[in-house]
Design an enzyme around this catalytic site. Structure first.
Site, PDB file in Angstrom:
ATOM      1  N   ARG A   1      13.228   4.724  12.354  1.00 61.78           N
ATOM      2  CA  ARG A   1      11.937   5.410  12.341  1.00 61.78           C
ATOM      3  C   ARG A   1      11.120   5.051  13.595  1.00 61.78           C
ATOM      4  O   ARG A   1      11.658   4.544  14.562  1.00 61.78           O
ATOM      5  CB  ARG A   1      11.224   5.077  11.033  1.00 61.78           C
ATOM      6  CG  ARG A   1      12.059   5.497   9.801  1.00 61.78           C
ATOM      7  CD  ARG A   1      11.336   5.278   8.503  1.00 61.78           C
ATOM      8  NE  ARG A   1      10.133   6.098   8.428  1.00 61.78           N
ATOM      9  CZ  ARG A   1       9.150   5.880   7.556  1.00 61.78           C
ATOM     10  NH1 ARG A   1       9.233   4.887   6.683  1.00 61.78           N
ATOM     11  NH2 ARG A   1       8.084   6.650   7.552  1.00 61.78           N
TER      12      ARG A   1
ATOM     13  N   ARG B   1       4.970  11.071  -2.444  1.00 60.60           N
ATOM     14  CA  ARG B   1       4.689  10.738  -1.049  1.00 60.60           C
ATOM     15  C   ARG B   1       5.922  10.977  -0.180  1.00 60.60           C
ATOM     16  O   ARG B   1       6.971  10.346  -0.398  1.00 60.60           O
ATOM     17  CB  ARG B   1       4.331   9.244  -1.001  1.00 60.60           C
ATOM     18  CG  ARG B   1       4.234   8.663   0.365  1.00 60.60           C
ATOM     19  CD  ARG B   1       4.251   7.142   0.323  1.00 60.60           C
ATOM     20  NE  ARG B   1       3.991   6.616   1.633  1.00 60.60           N
ATOM     21  CZ  ARG B   1       4.275   5.381   2.012  1.00 60.60           C
ATOM     22  NH1 ARG B   1       4.801   4.531   1.160  1.00 60.60           N
ATOM     23  NH2 ARG B   1       4.010   4.987   3.225  1.00 60.60           N
TER      24      ARG B   1
ATOM     25  N   ALA C   1       3.126  -0.736   4.732  1.00 57.29           N
ATOM     26  CA  ALA C   1       2.680  -0.805   6.132  1.00 57.29           C
ATOM     27  C   ALA C   1       2.199  -2.205   6.529  1.00 57.29           C
ATOM     28  O   ALA C   1       2.175  -2.526   7.724  1.00 57.29           O
ATOM     29  CB  ALA C   1       1.579   0.223   6.361  1.00 57.29           C
TER      30      ALA C   1
ATOM     31  N   ARG D   1       7.450   0.638  13.474  1.00 51.71           N
ATOM     32  CA  ARG D   1       7.987   0.107  12.214  1.00 51.71           C
ATOM     33  C   ARG D   1       9.138  -0.871  12.451  1.00 51.71           C
ATOM     34  O   ARG D   1       9.693  -1.427  11.506  1.00 51.71           O
ATOM     35  CB  ARG D   1       8.479   1.247  11.315  1.00 51.71           C
ATOM     36  CG  ARG D   1       7.378   2.168  10.851  1.00 51.71           C
ATOM     37  CD  ARG D   1       7.891   3.195   9.860  1.00 51.71           C
ATOM     38  NE  ARG D   1       7.025   4.361   9.849  1.00 51.71           N
ATOM     39  CZ  ARG D   1       5.923   4.482   9.099  1.00 51.71           C
ATOM     40  NH1 ARG D   1       5.575   3.520   8.273  1.00 51.71           N
ATOM     41  NH2 ARG D   1       5.181   5.569   9.170  1.00 51.71           N
TER      42      ARG D   1
ATOM     43  N   ASP E   1       2.116 -15.849   6.334  1.00 56.05           N
ATOM     44  CA  ASP E   1       1.680 -17.237   6.122  1.00 56.05           C
ATOM     45  C   ASP E   1       1.760 -17.614   4.646  1.00 56.05           C
ATOM     46  O   ASP E   1       2.158 -18.732   4.301  1.00 56.05           O
ATOM     47  CB  ASP E   1       0.243 -17.429   6.640  1.00 56.05           C
ATOM     48  CG  ASP E   1       0.194 -17.519   8.160  1.00 56.05           C
ATOM     49  OD1 ASP E   1       1.258 -17.666   8.794  1.00 56.05           O
ATOM     50  OD2 ASP E   1      -0.925 -17.443   8.716  1.00 56.05           O
TER      51      ASP E   1
ATOM     52  N   ASN F   1       8.158  -5.572  -0.966  1.00 62.10           N
ATOM     53  CA  ASN F   1       8.064  -4.401  -0.096  1.00 62.10           C
ATOM     54  C   ASN F   1       6.589  -4.309   0.282  1.00 62.10           C
ATOM     55  O   ASN F   1       5.767  -3.836  -0.512  1.00 62.10           O
ATOM     56  CB  ASN F   1       8.529  -3.122  -0.794  1.00 62.10           C
ATOM     57  CG  ASN F   1       8.478  -1.925   0.150  1.00 62.10           C
ATOM     58  OD1 ASN F   1       7.929  -2.023   1.260  1.00 62.10           O
ATOM     59  ND2 ASN F   1       9.025  -0.807  -0.274  1.00 62.10           N
TER      60      ASN F   1
ATOM     61  N   GLU G   1      13.058  -9.294   1.451  1.00 62.22           N
ATOM     62  CA  GLU G   1      12.208  -8.189   1.909  1.00 62.22           C
ATOM     63  C   GLU G   1      12.962  -6.877   1.684  1.00 62.22           C
ATOM     64  O   GLU G   1      14.151  -6.785   2.005  1.00 62.22           O
ATOM     65  CB  GLU G   1      11.927  -8.391   3.404  1.00 62.22           C
ATOM     66  CG  GLU G   1      11.140  -7.270   4.050  1.00 62.22           C
ATOM     67  CD  GLU G   1      10.947  -7.511   5.557  1.00 62.22           C
ATOM     68  OE1 GLU G   1      11.259  -8.624   6.062  1.00 62.22           O
ATOM     69  OE2 GLU G   1      10.507  -6.562   6.225  1.00 62.22           O
TER      70      GLU G   1
ATOM     71  N   TYR H   1      11.061   9.005   1.258  1.00 68.00           N
ATOM     72  CA  TYR H   1      11.072   7.970   0.214  1.00 68.00           C
ATOM     73  C   TYR H   1      11.744   8.403  -1.086  1.00 68.00           C
ATOM     74  O   TYR H   1      11.863   7.589  -1.997  1.00 68.00           O
ATOM     75  CB  TYR H   1       9.629   7.515  -0.059  1.00 68.00           C
ATOM     76  CG  TYR H   1       8.983   6.884   1.165  1.00 68.00           C
ATOM     77  CD1 TYR H   1       9.468   5.686   1.676  1.00 68.00           C
ATOM     78  CD2 TYR H   1       7.905   7.493   1.806  1.00 68.00           C
ATOM     79  CE1 TYR H   1       8.894   5.105   2.803  1.00 68.00           C
ATOM     80  CE2 TYR H   1       7.324   6.919   2.929  1.00 68.00           C
ATOM     81  CZ  TYR H   1       7.817   5.730   3.422  1.00 68.00           C
ATOM     82  OH  TYR H   1       7.255   5.158   4.534  1.00 68.00           O
TER      83      TYR H   1
ATOM     84  N   HIS I   1      12.824  -2.485   1.983  1.00 67.25           N
ATOM     85  CA  HIS I   1      12.212  -1.213   2.379  1.00 67.25           C
ATOM     86  C   HIS I   1      13.089  -0.084   1.871  1.00 67.25           C
ATOM     87  O   HIS I   1      14.316  -0.147   1.993  1.00 67.25           O
ATOM     88  CB  HIS I   1      12.074  -1.106   3.901  1.00 67.25           C
ATOM     89  CG  HIS I   1      11.240  -2.206   4.455  1.00 67.25           C
ATOM     90  ND1 HIS I   1       9.877  -2.227   4.323  1.00 67.25           N
ATOM     91  CD2 HIS I   1      11.591  -3.357   5.072  1.00 67.25           C
ATOM     92  CE1 HIS I   1       9.418  -3.337   4.852  1.00 67.25           C
ATOM     93  NE2 HIS I   1      10.429  -4.047   5.309  1.00 67.25           N
TER      94      HIS I   1
ATOM     95  N   PRO J   1       0.801  -1.230   0.000  1.00 72.87           N
ATOM     96  CA  PRO J   1       0.000   0.000   0.000  1.00 72.87           C
ATOM     97  C   PRO J   1       0.831   1.276   0.000  1.00 72.87           C
ATOM     98  O   PRO J   1       1.875   1.352   0.642  1.00 72.87           O
ATOM     99  CB  PRO J   1      -0.813  -0.111   1.300  1.00 72.87           C
ATOM    100  CG  PRO J   1      -0.069  -1.074   2.147  1.00 72.87           C
ATOM    101  CD  PRO J   1       0.567  -2.049   1.194  1.00 72.87           C
ATOM    102  N   ASN J   2       0.308   2.231  -0.734  1.00 69.11           N
ATOM    103  CA  ASN J   2       0.856   3.595  -0.833  1.00 69.11           C
ATOM    104  C   ASN J   2       2.144   3.696  -1.658  1.00 69.11           C
ATOM    105  O   ASN J   2       2.632   4.797  -1.901  1.00 69.11           O
ATOM    106  CB  ASN J   2       1.060   4.227   0.560  1.00 69.11           C
ATOM    107  CG  ASN J   2      -0.245   4.334   1.314  1.00 69.11           C
ATOM    108  OD1 ASN J   2      -1.187   4.922   0.786  1.00 69.11           O
ATOM    109  ND2 ASN J   2      -0.347   3.760   2.492  1.00 69.11           N
TER     110      ASN J   2
HETATM  111  C1  DQA Z   1       8.261   1.066   3.706  1.00 69.62           C
HETATM  112  C2  DQA Z   1       8.349   1.277   5.218  1.00 69.62           C
HETATM  113  C3  DQA Z   1       6.995   1.057   5.882  1.00 69.62           C
HETATM  114  O1  DQA Z   1       7.104   1.274   7.286  1.00 69.62           O
HETATM  115  C4  DQA Z   1       5.979   2.025   5.317  1.00 69.62           C
HETATM  116  O2  DQA Z   1       4.707   1.770   5.892  1.00 69.62           O
HETATM  117  C5  DQA Z   1       5.929   2.007   3.845  1.00 69.62           C
HETATM  118  C6  DQA Z   1       7.153   1.914   3.083  1.00 69.62           C
HETATM  119  C7  DQA Z   1       9.575   1.442   2.992  1.00 69.62           C
HETATM  120  O3  DQA Z   1       9.731   1.054   1.831  1.00 69.62           O
HETATM  121  O4  DQA Z   1      10.425   2.137   3.567  1.00 69.62           O
HETATM  122  O5  DQA Z   1       4.855   2.146   3.243  1.00 69.62           O
HETATM  123  O6  DQA Z   1       7.995  -0.300   3.446  1.00 69.62           O
END
Ligand code: DQA
Length: 150
Positions: A108, A19, A78, A112, A88, A75, A99, A24, A101, A11-12
């Site tokens: 942060r 953003r 949240a 998180r 799962d 990624n 993974e 970011y 980020h 998301p986002n």
């Molecule tokens: C994120 C870090 C997460 O805490 C956050 O909610 C994101 C982006 C990152 O790429 O730094 O949406 O995954």
């Protein structure tokens, strides 16, 4: 034909570029996709790059990956900090997963600092912005084809 690496964004992340650029950066998700495609092609892999704001859709894609992908880069945005369902699905897929980020989640807010996803991942790359996706592709490629590793 080798199966593609699925690169899944939560998301986002569709808002990248506009953003919180101080957190970011200024690259868009399309820029990140282009980086991933270039890097994967250099290493002889194809990618399937996707984004969703919906947890269930991400779970369905991870399930699909079990049959159709050779590995995963995730990624989860949240959902990293809340989604046992994504964990799962990753465990059920039995696929190697890296993974990613963009930000260093450990610098942060404390909410998180915990990642549910990490238990299903081979490793974690965080804090290097979009470059982290390229590093993840390199790490995944090396674990999939150790003989070809850089
Ligand atoms: C994120 C870090 C997460 O805490 C956050 O909610 C994101 C982006 C990152 O790429 O730094 O949406 O995954």
């Amino acid at each position: 034909m080798t199966k593609p690496i699925y690169v899944l964004n939560g998301p986002n992340l569709n808002l990248l570029g506009s953003r919180e650029p101080q957190v970011y950066g200024s690259e868009t998700l399309e820029d990140v996709r282009a980086r991933c495609e270039r890097k994967a092609a250099k290493l002889g892999f194809a990618i399937d790059f996707r984004q969703s704001n919906h947890e269930g859709e991400l779970v369905a894609w991870i399930q699909e990956a079990k049959e159709k992908a050779t590995g995963l880069i995730v990624n989860a945005g949240a959902f990293t900090h809340s989604s046992i369902a994504m964990l799962d699905a990753l465990l059920a897929s039995e696929l190697p997963c890296v993974e990613v980020h963009l930000s260093n989640i450990f610098r942060r807010e404390s909410f998180r600092h915990n990642s549910y996803i990490s238990k299903g991942a081979k490793g974690v790359i965080c804090g290097f912005g979009p470059l982290g996706y390229e590093l993840a592709i390199e790490a995944l490629a090396a674990s999939l084809e150790p003989k070809k590793a850089l």
